[in-house]
Enzyme design. Structure first.
Site, mmCIF file in Angstrom:
data_model
loop_
_atom_site.group_PDB
_atom_site.id
_atom_site.type_symbol
_atom_site.label_atom_id
_atom_site.label_comp_id
_atom_site.label_asym_id
_atom_site.label_seq_id
_atom_site.Cartn_x
_atom_site.Cartn_y
_atom_site.Cartn_z
ATOM 1 N N SER A 166 -9.938 0.100 7.321
ATOM 2 C CA SER A 166 -9.368 0.184 5.976
ATOM 3 C C SER A 166 -8.639 -1.056 5.488
ATOM 4 C CB SER A 166 -8.434 1.395 5.877
ATOM 5 O OG SER A 166 -9.177 2.590 5.877
ATOM 6 N N SER B 289 -9.535 2.330 2.970
ATOM 7 C CA SER B 289 -8.651 3.018 2.049
ATOM 8 C C SER B 289 -7.678 2.105 1.315
ATOM 9 C CB SER B 289 -7.854 4.080 2.809
ATOM 10 O OG SER B 289 -7.026 3.474 3.810
ATOM 11 N N LYS C 21 0.854 -1.180 0.000
ATOM 12 C CA LYS C 21 0.000 0.000 0.000
ATOM 13 C C LYS C 21 0.890 1.231 0.000
ATOM 14 C CE LYS C 21 -3.780 2.193 2.607
ATOM 15 N NZ LYS C 21 -4.709 2.074 3.750
#
Length: 496
Positions: free
Chosen positions: A174, A150, A75
């Protein structure tokens, strides 16, 4: 190849059915062919293949650990030397970190090969991966739908077979919510289990990194490498290292029946997680999963988490307050976007931040600055912290009568891209079942357990499993038992 687990891929490497370089090339080709999903924001084949060659050398010399040669995507909130580290923001669009985040460094030290950086909501603020400066990510199961956020780029990458595993972060859901929306497995460890050093901060008392993969067994392998004390993170927990795979495939209780491996397990079902607002198709999938657990020998126990509804206002006071402080460092002077034209220093600050931050980030900075301002700090921030403590106490009361808590990871399946963009409150409500877990600092995970109905028949549903502090190994055991009895986690989107 892309449908294999990490253990299976490693076995293929050991058997010389493929090399780490060939494995990396396989995934790089898949990433290139799936550009339309927009799951990745930065891929550098030269860097990836150099790591793969080093992994092949380690494997040949017998110096490799269990993760050596296996590809992973990170990420883009984890700073990564050699790759851009943007946090999904224009503010950091060209930022090149001189060091690796601890999570990246530990996985690299274990021999994993970085495939690239995945798309995400800007500064991890969002539930749909539509708040990225690099455009929205599409859900591989239904490209008209969001993948969750996210960590939406990571969830989409794993679901589409662009990477066998990915890192994510979870501040209010998330990891768990995008894992649910994309039909993959993801775990948020106990707060402090995984180092935050090098993880671009959103809300420091909530942020926690964790793995995302197809299965609980793969997540356990990854957590073995990711977790552990780090003196560079002031919130890192000093605890003995654990083997998170140690309970996998074993009976819950000693001497348990092989046909009922979870006999003795008490599953708490909060009434507040099954009330108004929970979609019928999600409820049906969760109910079916709970019946599977009963067939495995577990007992369902009613519990109550009475402050669940308060988790949304509490979170949206505390998290923006911390974000307001953390993001004050992005001023256009030290690093980050700087406006091209300005009159003086103050004007440069204003224009750089106005141009660099997106609408959702600005909204949360404004809210956070307001609740921390003179005259409102006591009324909002301190009150929110008091209720946060009560939320944590509610969980401890519930755990007196159960071993794990289960329920939906999200009240609905993934929604259409653009469907909630004009109503941030509706977006915030999507995290109703995950926020309280983060506020309490507890570990939580999502495992695939079915699909929606009707028009949503291609959109996955995730079962949330919540454990008490430091119970990750037991949670992974519970998830793994379910995945041994079902095949939801190995199903793939059409065309993958």
């Amino acid at each position: 190849m892309h449908a294999k687990s990490l253990t299976e891929l490693r076995a293929a490497l050991d058997a010389k059915e493929c090399s780490a370089v060939e494995l990396a090339q396989h995934y790089l080709k898949r990433i290139d062919a799936a550009r339309d999903l927009n799951a990745f924001v930065h891929v550098d084949a030269e860097l990836t293949l150099a790591q793969a060659k080093a992994a092949d050398a380690a494997l040949a010399n017998g110096e490799a650990g269990p993760l050596a040669g296996l590809p992973i995507a990170h990420k883009d909130v984890f700073v990564t030397r050699g790759w851009r580290s943007t946090a999904g923001s224009k503010m950091l669009a060209n930022y090149a970190s001189p060091f690796d985040a601890t999570v990246v460094a530990r996985l690299s030290a274990a021999g994993m090969v970085t495939l690239g950086k995945t798309n995400m909501d800007e500064f991890a603020m969002g539930s749909s991966n539509e708040n990225s400066a690099f455009g929205p990510v599409k859900n591989p199961w239904d490209t008209s739908a969001v993948p969750g956020g996210s960590s939406g780029g990571s969830s989409a990458a794993v679901a589409a077979g662009l990477a066998p595993a990915a890192t994510g972060t979870d501040t209010g859901g998330s990891i768990r919510q995008p894992a649910s929306f994309a039909g993959v497995t993801g775990i948020k460890p106990t707060y402090g289990r995984v180092s935050r050093y090098g993880m671009i901060a959103f809300a420091s008392s909530l942020d926690q990194g964790g793995p995302m993969a197809r299965s609980a067994a793969d997540c356990a392998l990854l957590l073995n490498a990711m977790a552990g004390f780090d003196e560079r993170d002031s919130t890192s927990l000093e605890r003995a290292d654990e083997d998170y795979t140690r309970h996998l495939g074993k009976a819950w209780a000693a001497g348990g029946d092989a046909g009922k491996p979870l006999a003795g397990l008490r599953i708490g079902l909060p009434a507040e997680y099954f009330g108004a607002g929970l979609a019928d198709d999600v409820r049906a999938a969760i109910d079916a999963a709970l019946k599977t657990y009963e067939a495995l020998g577990a007992t369902l126990v009613p519990v109550s988490l009475p402050k669940t509804e308060l988790s949304i206002p509490v979170y949206y006071v505390i998290a923006p307050a911390e974000a307001s402080s953390n993001l004050s460092r992005f001023d256009g002077v030290r690093y980050g976007h700087r406006a091209a034209e300005y009159r003086d220093l103050l004007d440069m600050y204003k224009k750089s931040r106005a141009e660099g931050f997106g609408p959702e980030v600005k909204r949360r900075i404004l809210v956070g600055t307001y609740v921390l301002s003179h005259g409102y700090y006591d009324a909002y921030y301190l009150q929110a912290q008091k209720i946060r403590r009560i939320i944590a106490q509610d969980f401890q009361e519930a755990f007196k009568s159960c071993d794990v808590i289960m329920g939906p990871a999200s009240p609905t399946v993934a929604w259409d891209i653009g469907a909630k963009g004009d109503d941030p409150v509706q977006m915030y409500l999507a995290d109703i079942y995950t926020l309280s877990v983060s506020l309490a600092g507890l570990p939580g995970m999502s495992v695939p357990c079915g699909f929606g109905a009707g028009a949503n028949a291609k959109r996955p549903v995730g079962l949330q499993i919540i454990g008490n502090y430091f119970d990750e190994a037991r949670m992974l055991q519970v998830a793994d038992a379910f995945q041994r009895a079902t095949d939801w986690h190995v199903q793939e989107p059409a065309g993958v």
